[in-house]
Design a protein around this motif. Sequence first.
Motif, PDB file in Angstrom:
ATOM      1  N   GLY A 137      63.725  18.309  35.380  1.00  9.30           N
ATOM      2  CA  GLY A 137      62.952  18.378  34.212  1.00  9.30           C
ATOM      3  C   GLY A 137      62.374  19.934  33.874  1.00  9.30           C
ATOM      4  O   GLY A 137      62.132  19.477  32.576  1.00  9.30           O
ATOM      5  N   ARG A 176      62.732  32.582  25.820  1.00  5.02           N
ATOM      6  CA  ARG A 176      62.495  31.537  26.480  1.00  5.02           C
ATOM      7  C   ARG A 176      61.008  31.395  26.684  1.00  5.02           C
ATOM      8  O   ARG A 176      60.049  30.891  27.042  1.00  5.02           O
ATOM      9  CB  ARG A 176      63.804  30.973  27.047  1.00  5.02           C
ATOM     10  N   PRO A 217      59.980  22.683  30.597  1.00  2.00           N
ATOM     11  CA  PRO A 217      60.160  22.029  31.088  1.00  2.00           C
ATOM     12  C   PRO A 217      61.081  22.378  29.724  1.00  2.00           C
ATOM     13  O   PRO A 217      61.391  22.876  28.828  1.00  2.00           O
ATOM     14  CB  PRO A 217      59.294  20.967  29.258  1.00  2.00           C
ATOM     15  N   GLN A 218      61.855  21.560  29.984  1.00  2.00           N
ATOM     16  CA  GLN A 218      63.892  21.498  29.791  1.00  2.00           C
ATOM     17  C   GLN A 218      63.962  21.593  27.973  1.00  2.00           C
ATOM     18  O   GLN A 218      64.838  21.536  27.198  1.00  2.00           O
ATOM     19  CB  GLN A 218      64.869  21.015  30.419  1.00  2.00           C
ATOM     20  N   SER A 219      62.668  20.632  27.654  1.00  2.00           N
ATOM     21  CA  SER A 219      62.466  19.618  26.317  1.00  2.00           C
ATOM     22  C   SER A 219      60.994  19.809  25.893  1.00  2.00           C
ATOM     23  O   SER A 219      60.032  19.318  26.738  1.00  2.00           O
ATOM     24  CB  SER A 219      63.942  18.716  26.405  1.00  2.00           C
ATOM     25  N   GLY A 220      60.810  19.644  25.264  1.00  2.00           N
ATOM     26  CA  GLY A 220      59.686  19.592  24.918  1.00  2.00           C
ATOM     27  C   GLY A 220      58.609  20.216  24.450  1.00  2.00           C
ATOM     28  O   GLY A 220      58.714  21.905  25.341  1.00  2.00           O
ATOM     29  N   ASP A 221      57.068  20.013  24.195  1.00  2.00           N
ATOM     30  CA  ASP A 221      56.234  21.033  24.729  1.00  2.00           C
ATOM     31  C   ASP A 221      56.299  20.987  26.316  1.00  2.00           C
ATOM     32  O   ASP A 221      55.715  20.433  26.723  1.00  2.00           O
ATOM     33  CB  ASP A 221      54.817  21.278  23.227  1.00  2.00           C
ATOM     34  N   GLU A 260      62.982  24.233  33.305  1.00  2.00           N
ATOM     35  CA  GLU A 260      63.918  25.246  34.078  1.00  2.00           C
ATOM     36  C   GLU A 260      62.643  26.275  34.247  1.00  2.00           C
ATOM     37  O   GLU A 260      61.224  26.129  33.927  1.00  2.00           O
ATOM     38  CB  GLU A 260      64.000  25.701  32.303  1.00  2.00           C
TER      39      GLU A 260
END
Length: 424
Positions: free
Chosen positions: A181, A227, A240-244, A183
């Motif tokens: 989950g 990023r 995280p791959q998505s979200g905060d 990066e």
Amino acid sequence: MDIDNYQALQNFYRQHLERVILPFWLERGIDAEQGAYFTCFDNQGERLVSTDKYTWSQGRMIWLLARLSELSRNGLLRQDADRLLDLARQGVAFVTRHAFLANGNCAYLLDRYGHQKEPFPGQGFDTSFFADCFVTLGFTEYARVAQDAQVLEQALALCMRIVQRIKAGSIRSEPYPVPAGFEAHSIPMIMLNVTQELASALEAFGHPQSQELRHLSFAYMQAIMERFYQPDGLVAELLPQSGDAPDTVLCRHVTPGHTIESMWFVLREAQAQGQKQWARQATQAIAKAYEVGWDQQYGGLFRYVDRSGGKPGGTQTGAVYERLILDTWDTKLWWPHSEALYGTLLAYHLTGDASFASLYQRTHVYVFKTFPHPDQRRGEWIQIRDRQGRPIDKVVALPVKDPYHIIRDLVLIIELLQQQLAMA
């Protein structure tokens, strides 16, 4: 040491490289019988604890030997350039013969004779794309220095396979597995270095894919700066791959040495591609890494710190990587400090900002007080130390004594100072 006395500074680094570092590796690190290199020494450099050959380290040694050959041929070192290049050639032959798997990936670990070994029984041979990255770097540098178009094509093919594997999400990254989950900054970071060096070699050959590789370099630099570079000047290692980003150890921790190394990759590429804003941000990130990462009590850079400084904090998740952070955060390792020597010196010469001269001088004093072996006849550095600077027996990443960061940064410093001398 006067940072603006380029000749005296260059002489110091040249002598340290030739009198302290290279004798150890050229006398003890070469496997004259089976080919390639020994790197599994203990921290003191007194015992060869294994004749296994980690492909990661073999690729790095090829890079070093090829670059040292070029420096010697150009008169910046007093070494046998032909012998050094021949030793690099032998490494290329050994890796080509033994390290490649049927699918084109590289095995992570070989025995002395080149037989592939599973580092983790039952988990296969290609457990880390980092091995492939360092083989690409080594082959690229050998090809550039030796003007070997065939080896350059090998490097290009391996690089493009890595790029495809990253896009497909099929890479493994031992000894630093990325938690599910997340990066990792380490991926665009190493790929920026791989593609920028390969692009430069392809350009020197007039290769038709040189522009494609330069575009890839830009894309990896962009991933780092858009990023992982944060508004406060810190560089996140995991997101995280998505979200905060949650308030966890994984997301709060910072790796000062990694930041500094990554930012000099960015500095060099941003200069080449005219990205002035990213170059400015890269120097800010180096300064910020020192702000949160320097040990005010004992000196030196911590291995890991919290984004606000000190021991990494936040919610614990039980991840393997998290345990590494918490268990080793206050160790003082050779590689962040050699990267910091070059990174701060480069930042100073690019910006003229006296604050970077101060950071460099502070680092120089600490490094040469702390890491070189006290008995130079036994050579090299005692690379792994505790917070107070005392040697400790602990494996960091691979169970090897790694010359890559030390020699590469000494070489880059010698080259940088030569550029300054030429402009003076």
